[in-house]
Design a protein around this motif. Structure first.
Motif, mmCIF file in Angstrom:
data_model
loop_
_atom_site.group_PDB
_atom_site.id
_atom_site.type_symbol
_atom_site.label_atom_id
_atom_site.label_comp_id
_atom_site.label_asym_id
_atom_site.label_seq_id
_atom_site.Cartn_x
_atom_site.Cartn_y
_atom_site.Cartn_z
ATOM 1 N N CYS A 28 -48.615 13.103 -43.348
ATOM 2 C CA CYS A 28 -48.715 11.646 -43.465
ATOM 3 C C CYS A 28 -50.107 11.248 -43.948
ATOM 4 O O CYS A 28 -51.085 11.941 -43.675
ATOM 5 N N ALA A 29 -50.186 10.130 -44.666
ATOM 6 C CA ALA A 29 -51.479 9.629 -45.152
ATOM 7 C C ALA A 29 -52.434 9.432 -43.980
ATOM 8 O O ALA A 29 -53.610 9.769 -44.072
ATOM 9 N N GLU A 30 -51.938 8.892 -42.899
ATOM 10 C CA GLU A 30 -52.696 8.807 -41.643
ATOM 11 C C GLU A 30 -52.043 9.824 -40.708
ATOM 12 O O GLU A 30 -50.931 9.600 -40.218
ATOM 13 N N PRO A 31 -52.670 10.988 -40.491
ATOM 14 C CA PRO A 31 -52.018 12.085 -39.775
ATOM 15 C C PRO A 31 -51.372 11.702 -38.442
ATOM 16 O O PRO A 31 -50.276 12.185 -38.125
ATOM 17 N N THR A 32 -51.993 10.825 -37.676
ATOM 18 C CA THR A 32 -51.432 10.495 -36.358
ATOM 19 C C THR A 32 -50.165 9.650 -36.443
ATOM 20 O O THR A 32 -49.439 9.523 -35.448
ATOM 21 N N ASP A 33 -49.859 9.094 -37.607
ATOM 22 C CA ASP A 33 -48.634 8.302 -37.755
ATOM 23 C C ASP A 33 -47.378 9.142 -37.558
ATOM 24 O O ASP A 33 -46.304 8.597 -37.298
ATOM 25 N N ILE A 34 -47.486 10.460 -37.647
ATOM 26 C CA ILE A 34 -46.317 11.326 -37.510
ATOM 27 C C ILE A 34 -45.555 11.047 -36.215
ATOM 28 O O ILE A 34 -44.331 11.086 -36.188
ATOM 29 N N ALA A 35 -46.269 10.715 -35.154
ATOM 30 C CA ALA A 35 -45.617 10.472 -33.861
ATOM 31 C C ALA A 35 -44.822 9.167 -33.858
ATOM 32 O O ALA A 35 -43.893 9.002 -33.066
ATOM 33 N N ALA A 36 -45.155 8.239 -34.726
ATOM 34 C CA ALA A 36 -44.490 6.936 -34.758
ATOM 35 C C ALA A 36 -43.153 6.972 -35.493
ATOM 36 O O ALA A 36 -42.377 6.020 -35.413
ATOM 37 N N TYR A 37 -42.867 8.041 -36.226
ATOM 38 C CA TYR A 37 -41.674 8.093 -37.062
ATOM 39 C C TYR A 37 -40.504 8.813 -36.394
ATOM 40 O O TYR A 37 -39.491 9.051 -37.022
ATOM 41 N N GLY A 38 -40.649 9.150 -35.121
ATOM 42 C CA GLY A 38 -39.644 9.938 -34.419
ATOM 43 C C GLY A 38 -38.408 9.147 -34.063
ATOM 44 O O GLY A 38 -38.380 7.932 -34.206
ATOM 45 N N PRO A 39 -37.392 9.893 -33.635
ATOM 46 C CA PRO A 39 -37.462 11.332 -33.429
ATOM 47 C C PRO A 39 -37.570 12.077 -34.763
ATOM 48 O O PRO A 39 -37.090 11.602 -35.782
ATOM 49 N N LEU A 40 -38.201 13.240 -34.702
ATOM 50 C CA LEU A 40 -38.333 14.098 -35.874
ATOM 51 C C LEU A 40 -37.276 15.192 -35.793
ATOM 52 O O LEU A 40 -36.970 15.692 -34.717
ATOM 53 N N TRP A 41 -36.749 15.551 -36.926
ATOM 54 C CA TRP A 41 -35.625 16.478 -37.012
ATOM 55 C C TRP A 41 -36.018 17.776 -37.706
ATOM 56 O O TRP A 41 -36.919 17.790 -38.531
ATOM 57 N N THR A 42 -35.288 18.848 -37.416
ATOM 58 C CA THR A 42 -35.406 20.070 -38.202
ATOM 59 C C THR A 42 -34.715 19.812 -39.544
ATOM 60 O O THR A 42 -33.942 18.859 -39.690
ATOM 61 N N GLU A 43 -34.977 20.665 -40.519
ATOM 62 C CA GLU A 43 -34.418 20.459 -41.859
ATOM 63 C C GLU A 43 -32.897 20.372 -41.846
ATOM 64 O O GLU A 43 -32.295 19.549 -42.529
ATOM 65 N N ASP A 44 -32.248 21.213 -41.043
ATOM 66 C CA ASP A 44 -30.782 21.210 -41.010
ATOM 67 C C ASP A 44 -30.211 20.134 -40.083
ATOM 68 O O ASP A 44 -29.000 19.975 -39.995
ATOM 69 N N GLY A 45 -31.089 19.404 -39.395
ATOM 70 C CA GLY A 45 -30.640 18.320 -38.526
ATOM 71 C C GLY A 45 -30.052 18.774 -37.206
ATOM 72 O O GLY A 45 -29.516 17.973 -36.445
ATOM 73 N N SER A 46 -30.178 20.063 -36.891
ATOM 74 C CA SER A 46 -29.565 20.588 -35.667
ATOM 75 C C SER A 46 -30.367 20.266 -34.397
ATOM 76 O O SER A 46 -29.814 20.283 -33.307
ATOM 77 N N ARG A 47 -31.649 19.975 -34.556
ATOM 78 C CA ARG A 47 -32.497 19.650 -33.396
ATOM 79 C C ARG A 47 -33.363 18.454 -33.728
ATOM 80 O O ARG A 47 -33.756 18.257 -34.874
ATOM 81 N N SER A 48 -33.670 17.685 -32.702
ATOM 82 C CA SER A 48 -34.607 16.578 -32.872
ATOM 83 C C SER A 48 -35.636 16.642 -31.752
ATOM 84 O O SER A 48 -35.377 17.205 -30.681
ATOM 85 N N PHE A 49 -36.800 16.070 -32.030
ATOM 86 C CA PHE A 49 -37.906 16.112 -31.068
ATOM 87 C C PHE A 49 -38.583 14.749 -30.989
ATOM 88 O O PHE A 49 -38.874 14.137 -32.020
ATOM 89 N N HIS A 50 -38.828 14.307 -29.791
ATOM 90 C CA HIS A 50 -39.728 13.173 -29.584
ATOM 91 C C HIS A 50 -41.116 13.779 -29.452
ATOM 92 O O HIS A 50 -41.307 14.765 -28.733
ATOM 93 N N VAL A 51 -42.081 13.219 -30.159
ATOM 94 C CA VAL A 51 -43.418 13.791 -30.259
ATOM 95 C C VAL A 51 -44.420 12.924 -29.512
ATOM 96 O O VAL A 51 -44.455 11.714 -29.698
ATOM 97 N N THR A 52 -45.240 13.581 -28.688
ATOM 98 C CA THR A 52 -46.361 12.910 -28.032
ATOM 99 C C THR A 52 -47.622 13.657 -28.437
ATOM 100 O O THR A 52 -47.768 14.847 -28.109
ATOM 101 N N LEU A 53 -48.504 12.980 -29.161
ATOM 102 C CA LEU A 53 -49.757 13.615 -29.567
ATOM 103 C C LEU A 53 -50.674 13.736 -28.360
ATOM 104 O O LEU A 53 -50.749 12.824 -27.541
ATOM 105 N N THR A 54 -51.372 14.872 -28.277
ATOM 106 C CA THR A 54 -52.249 15.116 -27.122
ATOM 107 C C THR A 54 -53.724 15.109 -27.485
ATOM 108 O O THR A 54 -54.532 14.623 -26.710
ATOM 109 N N ARG A 55 -54.076 15.670 -28.642
ATOM 110 C CA ARG A 55 -55.489 15.755 -29.035
ATOM 111 C C ARG A 55 -55.597 16.337 -30.440
ATOM 112 O O ARG A 55 -54.690 17.005 -30.917
#
Length: 169
Positions: A28-55
């Motif tokens: 992402c242009a602003e790296p920390t924005d990745i957590a705001a776009y969730g849930p994030l999926w694997t390429e095949d869509g078989s799994r999704s993840f809610h992301v919490t940035l820690t540091r």
């Protein structure tokens, strides 16, 4: 040209620590924005993840992924691409594009002759490079993605116009 429903926004670079934390590489242009776009999926869509940035960590971001609780589980995800639903991503100005939208576009010169198709988009820190599979040559062409080299991108027609610099191509 159809747009993909999901766009790759990062990848898992490996485990970080022993409690299931991962090191994320954000595209992402602003790296920390990745957590705001969730849930994030694997390429095949078989799994999704809610992301919490820690540091911040070397070459990425530390993060907890919901459901990943051990170093072994985090290690097993190394190299996994993370995809966000397109409708969760911000709209772009007219002169900016998601890499996924450029891949597959037909490439023509200013006179209309077909040069090839965009295979991929690379960025090694100095700007985007289009990898173009040339219609009449076995080796791909790497073209800096600048307004001078690519004056026209028409996503609706699945086309971009490339004005190749002297000596390239």
């Amino acid at each position: 040209m159809s747009k993909p429903d999901r766009i790759c926004v990062g990848s898992i670079a490996g485990a970080f620590g022993v409690r299931g934390e991962v090191r994320l590489k954000s595209y992402c242009a602003e790296p920390t924005d990745i957590a705001a776009y969730g849930p994030l999926w694997t390429e095949d869509g078989s799994r999704s993840f809610h992301v919490t940035l820690t540091r911040p960590v070397a070459a990425g971001l530390g993060a907890k992924l919901a459901g990943v609780t051990s170093k072994e589980a985090a290690d097993a995800l190394k190299g996994t691409g993370l995809y966000a639903d397109r409708d969760r991503l911000p709209a772009l100005p007219d002169d900016e594009f998601y890499h996924a939208d450029l891949i597959g576009l037909e490439v023509r010169d200013p006179g209309g002759a077909t040069l090839g198709r965009v295979l991929s988009v690379h960025n090694h820190g100095a700007g985007d490079l289009l990898e173009i599979r040339q219609a009449d040559k076995p080796a791909p062409l790497l073209l800096p993605f600048t307004r001078a080299n690519v004056p026209t991108v028409d996503l609706a027609r699945g086309l971009l116009i490339a004005d190749l610099p002297e000596g390239l191509g």
